[in-house]
Motif scaffolding. Structure first.
Motif, PDB file in Angstrom:
ATOM      1  N   GLY A 238       3.223  -1.099   0.555  1.00 48.24           N
ATOM      2  CA  GLY A 238       2.587  -0.544   1.736  1.00 48.24           C
ATOM      3  C   GLY A 238       1.726  -1.557   2.466  1.00 48.24           C
ATOM      4  N   LEU A 239       1.098  -1.106   3.545  1.00 52.43           N
ATOM      5  CA  LEU A 239       0.246  -1.987   4.335  1.00 52.43           C
ATOM      6  C   LEU A 239      -0.959  -2.450   3.530  1.00 52.43           C
ATOM      7  CD1 LEU A 239       0.287  -0.143   7.793  1.00 52.43           C
ATOM      8  CD2 LEU A 239       1.544  -2.208   7.135  1.00 52.43           C
ATOM      9  N   ASP A 240      -1.517  -1.547   2.725  1.00 52.40           N
ATOM     10  CA  ASP A 240      -2.693  -1.886   1.919  1.00 52.40           C
ATOM     11  C   ASP A 240      -2.404  -3.039   0.975  1.00 52.40           C
ATOM     12  OD1 ASP A 240      -3.915  -0.854  -1.117  1.00 52.40           O
ATOM     13  OD2 ASP A 240      -5.302  -1.379   0.491  1.00 52.40           O
ATOM     14  N   GLY A 241      -1.200  -3.061   0.429  1.00 51.22           N
ATOM     15  CA  GLY A 241      -0.831  -4.110  -0.525  1.00 51.22           C
ATOM     16  C   GLY A 241      -0.021  -5.238   0.087  1.00 51.22           C
ATOM     17  N   TYR A 242       0.025  -5.299   1.403  1.00 49.71           N
ATOM     18  CA  TYR A 242       0.773  -6.339   2.113  1.00 49.71           C
ATOM     19  C   TYR A 242       2.234  -6.373   1.669  1.00 49.71           C
ATOM     20  CZ  TYR A 242      -3.664  -8.270   3.784  1.00 49.71           C
ATOM     21  OH  TYR A 242      -4.885  -8.458   4.400  1.00 49.71           O
ATOM     22  N   GLY A 243       2.738  -5.239   1.216  1.00 46.08           N
ATOM     23  CA  GLY A 243       4.121  -5.176   0.763  1.00 46.08           C
ATOM     24  C   GLY A 243       4.347  -5.694  -0.642  1.00 46.08           C
ATOM     25  N   PHE A 244       3.273  -6.063  -1.350  1.00 45.67           N
ATOM     26  CA  PHE A 244       3.407  -6.593  -2.709  1.00 45.67           C
ATOM     27  C   PHE A 244       3.238  -5.488  -3.743  1.00 45.67           C
ATOM     28  CE2 PHE A 244       1.736 -10.552  -0.586  1.00 45.67           C
ATOM     29  CZ  PHE A 244       2.931 -11.246  -0.655  1.00 45.67           C
ATOM     30  N   TYR A 245       3.654  -5.820  -4.962  1.00 50.48           N
ATOM     31  CA  TYR A 245       3.530  -4.905  -6.084  1.00 50.48           C
ATOM     32  C   TYR A 245       2.939  -5.650  -7.276  1.00 50.48           C
ATOM     33  CZ  TYR A 245       6.752  -2.174  -3.256  1.00 50.48           C
ATOM     34  OH  TYR A 245       7.329  -1.489  -2.223  1.00 50.48           O
ATOM     35  N   GLY A 246       2.153  -4.918  -8.076  1.00 49.83           N
ATOM     36  CA  GLY A 246       1.549  -5.552  -9.242  1.00 49.83           C
ATOM     37  C   GLY A 246       0.439  -6.494  -8.829  1.00 49.83           C
ATOM     38  N   HIS A 247       0.537  -7.740  -9.284  1.00 48.37           N
ATOM     39  CA  HIS A 247      -0.488  -8.738  -8.928  1.00 48.37           C
ATOM     40  C   HIS A 247       0.134 -10.136  -8.920  1.00 48.37           C
ATOM     41  CE1 HIS A 247      -0.760  -7.506 -13.208  1.00 48.37           C
ATOM     42  NE2 HIS A 247      -0.739  -8.807 -13.438  1.00 48.37           N
ATOM     43  N   PRO A 248       0.882 -10.435  -7.865  1.00 49.77           N
ATOM     44  CA  PRO A 248       1.490 -11.764  -7.772  1.00 49.77           C
ATOM     45  C   PRO A 248       0.452 -12.872  -7.757  1.00 49.77           C
ATOM     46  CG  PRO A 248       1.672 -10.571  -5.685  1.00 49.77           C
ATOM     47  CD  PRO A 248       1.196  -9.597  -6.694  1.00 49.77           C
ATOM     48  N   ASN A 249       0.792 -13.970  -8.397  1.00 47.44           N
ATOM     49  CA  ASN A 249      -0.113 -15.110  -8.539  1.00 47.44           C
ATOM     50  C   ASN A 249      -0.357 -15.784  -7.190  1.00 47.44           C
ATOM     51  OD1 ASN A 249      -1.668 -16.638 -10.334  1.00 47.44           O
ATOM     52  ND2 ASN A 249      -0.127 -18.235 -10.474  1.00 47.44           N
ATOM     53  N   ARG A 250      -1.591 -16.224  -6.966  1.00 54.38           N
ATOM     54  CA  ARG A 250      -2.003 -17.019  -5.803  1.00 54.38           C
ATOM     55  C   ARG A 250      -1.784 -16.287  -4.478  1.00 54.38           C
ATOM     56  NH1 ARG A 250       1.534 -20.266  -7.949  1.00 54.38           N
ATOM     57  NH2 ARG A 250       2.533 -20.717  -5.957  1.00 54.38           N
ATOM     58  N   CYS A 251      -1.870 -14.954  -4.501  1.00 57.38           N
ATOM     59  CA  CYS A 251      -1.817 -14.166  -3.271  1.00 57.38           C
ATOM     60  C   CYS A 251      -3.189 -13.507  -3.108  1.00 57.38           C
ATOM     61  CB  CYS A 251      -0.723 -13.102  -3.352  1.00 57.38           C
ATOM     62  SG  CYS A 251       0.958 -13.775  -3.298  1.00 57.38           S
ATOM     63  N   HIS A 252      -4.077 -14.183  -2.374  1.00 53.14           N
ATOM     64  CA  HIS A 252      -5.467 -13.765  -2.329  1.00 53.14           C
ATOM     65  C   HIS A 252      -5.715 -12.722  -1.247  1.00 53.14           C
ATOM     66  CE1 HIS A 252      -6.278 -17.927  -4.263  1.00 53.14           C
ATOM     67  NE2 HIS A 252      -5.940 -17.018  -5.152  1.00 53.14           N
ATOM     68  N   ILE A 253      -5.019 -11.600  -1.376  1.00 49.36           N
ATOM     69  CA  ILE A 253      -5.225 -10.480  -0.468  1.00 49.36           C
ATOM     70  C   ILE A 253      -6.350  -9.608  -1.033  1.00 49.36           C
ATOM     71  CG2 ILE A 253      -2.862 -10.551   0.368  1.00 49.36           C
ATOM     72  CD1 ILE A 253      -2.245  -8.188  -1.482  1.00 49.36           C
ATOM     73  N   ARG A 254      -7.012  -8.868  -0.140  1.00 44.84           N
ATOM     74  CA  ARG A 254      -8.234  -8.165  -0.542  1.00 44.84           C
ATOM     75  C   ARG A 254      -8.049  -7.253  -1.755  1.00 44.84           C
ATOM     76  NH1 ARG A 254     -12.088  -5.246   3.782  1.00 44.84           N
ATOM     77  NH2 ARG A 254     -12.487  -7.455   4.227  1.00 44.84           N
ATOM     78  N   PRO A 255      -7.009  -6.405  -1.835  1.00 46.86           N
ATOM     79  CA  PRO A 255      -6.923  -5.500  -2.995  1.00 46.86           C
ATOM     80  C   PRO A 255      -6.773  -6.235  -4.325  1.00 46.86           C
ATOM     81  CG  PRO A 255      -5.456  -4.784  -1.231  1.00 46.86           C
ATOM     82  CD  PRO A 255      -5.914  -6.158  -0.877  1.00 46.86           C
TER      83      PRO A 255
END
Length: 288
Positions: A238-255
């Motif tokens: 979703g938009l909150d997760g910038y389209g990511f899932y889990g916790h990808p390395n070196r992706c310093h998004i707020r959540p």
């Protein structure tokens, strides 16, 4: 072997290329600025999820990593755990020297093969044993709410959503161990229900907090200063997760990098303690 979709992988690489740790002070800087006897690290615990689940208004700080590997690397370079003793359910401490005097690898003795994780109690009990031995600067790295998402039903821990378990391969009984995707890959590949996974994660956060509360209460009752924080967060698309899932390395998004940071300490008794009714009213803010 199940892999992330190509478009997803390309987007992750693009974010990693522009993502940076440079900026505001991190939780490690805050640790330098406060007195602490115990630091509890809840693995993959988002600030907003814990703030919603806890009966306490949690503050937050910026993690220097979006996944445990990156976070531990910065911890090792920073030196904030030098001279401490560590009790951990996370296997990643096997590969990083954080400068601790001792590391108790609870995953070696307390791995729950049915749940596919290390429950909080063995880690917290080992930390408490360190404190009983007179150690100060004790770190307890607790695995839940990290996937597989497990939660408590009374005194029993159960998978909150078995299809996110690393042993399950989204229900494929004939999957080999090498073909079993992580929860992150399974979510990105559309193999599990994202709404169910998010709800299960939130249950895991609440259960981890409720398990931790009696330990924190006991420690502050013994005049110990306790910090509760996390290494990184968790996202579900979703938009909150910038389209990511889990916790990808070196992706310093707020959540992923906005993590809980709260210091619990026993309040000092005031020299002008309220004795009379008028003083008690004044302490409560009723006096004019």
């Amino acid at each position: 072997m199940t892999e992330e979709p190509l478009r997803y992988r390309a987007w992750k690489r693009a974010v990693q290329a522009v993502s940076t740790r440079v900026g505001e002070p991190t939780q490690l800087d805050r640790l330098d600025d406060v007195e602490w006897d115990v630091v509890v690290v809840l693995d993959a615990c988002r600030w907003d999820a814990l703030d919603a689940a806890a009966d306490w208004p949690f503050d937050y700080a910026r993690s220097p990593g979006s996944a445990t590997d990156e976070w531990l690397g910065v911890v090792a370079d920073h030196g904030c755990f030098e001279g401490a003793v560590v009790a951990t359910g996370n296997v990643k401490y096997e590969f990083f020297d954080v400068g601790a005097d001792e590391v108790a690898h609870c995953w070696e003795t307390d791995w729950d093969s049915g749940l596919g994780t290390v429950l909080p109690e063995p880690v917290l009990d080992r930390a408490d044993a360190f404190l009983a031995d007179g150690h100060r600067k004790v770190v307890a790295h607790v695995m839940p709410p990290h996937a597989p998402y497990v939660a408590r039903v009374a005194e029993t821990w159960l998978p909150a959503y078995p299809q996110t378990g690393a042993w399950d391969h989204a229900g494929a009984a004939d999957a080999s161990e090498d073909d079993t995707p992580s929860a992150q890959v399974a979510m990105a590949a559309g193999l599990i229900d994202i709404d169910r996974a998010r709800a299960s994660y939130e249950a895991a956060v609440e259960s981890a907090w409720k398990t931790l509360v009696p330990y924190v209460a006991d420690w502050i009752g013994r005049d110990l200063d306790v910090v509760v924080t996390a290494d990184h967060g968790e996202v579900f698309g979703g938009l909150d997760g910038y389209g990511f899932y889990g916790h990808p390395n070196r992706c310093h998004i707020r959540p992923l990098v906005r993590v809980p940071f709260e210091r619990f300490t026993r309040p000092a008794e005031r020299a002008d303690a309220a004795e009379s009714v008028e003083q008690k009213l004044q302490a409560l803010g009723y006096a004019e």
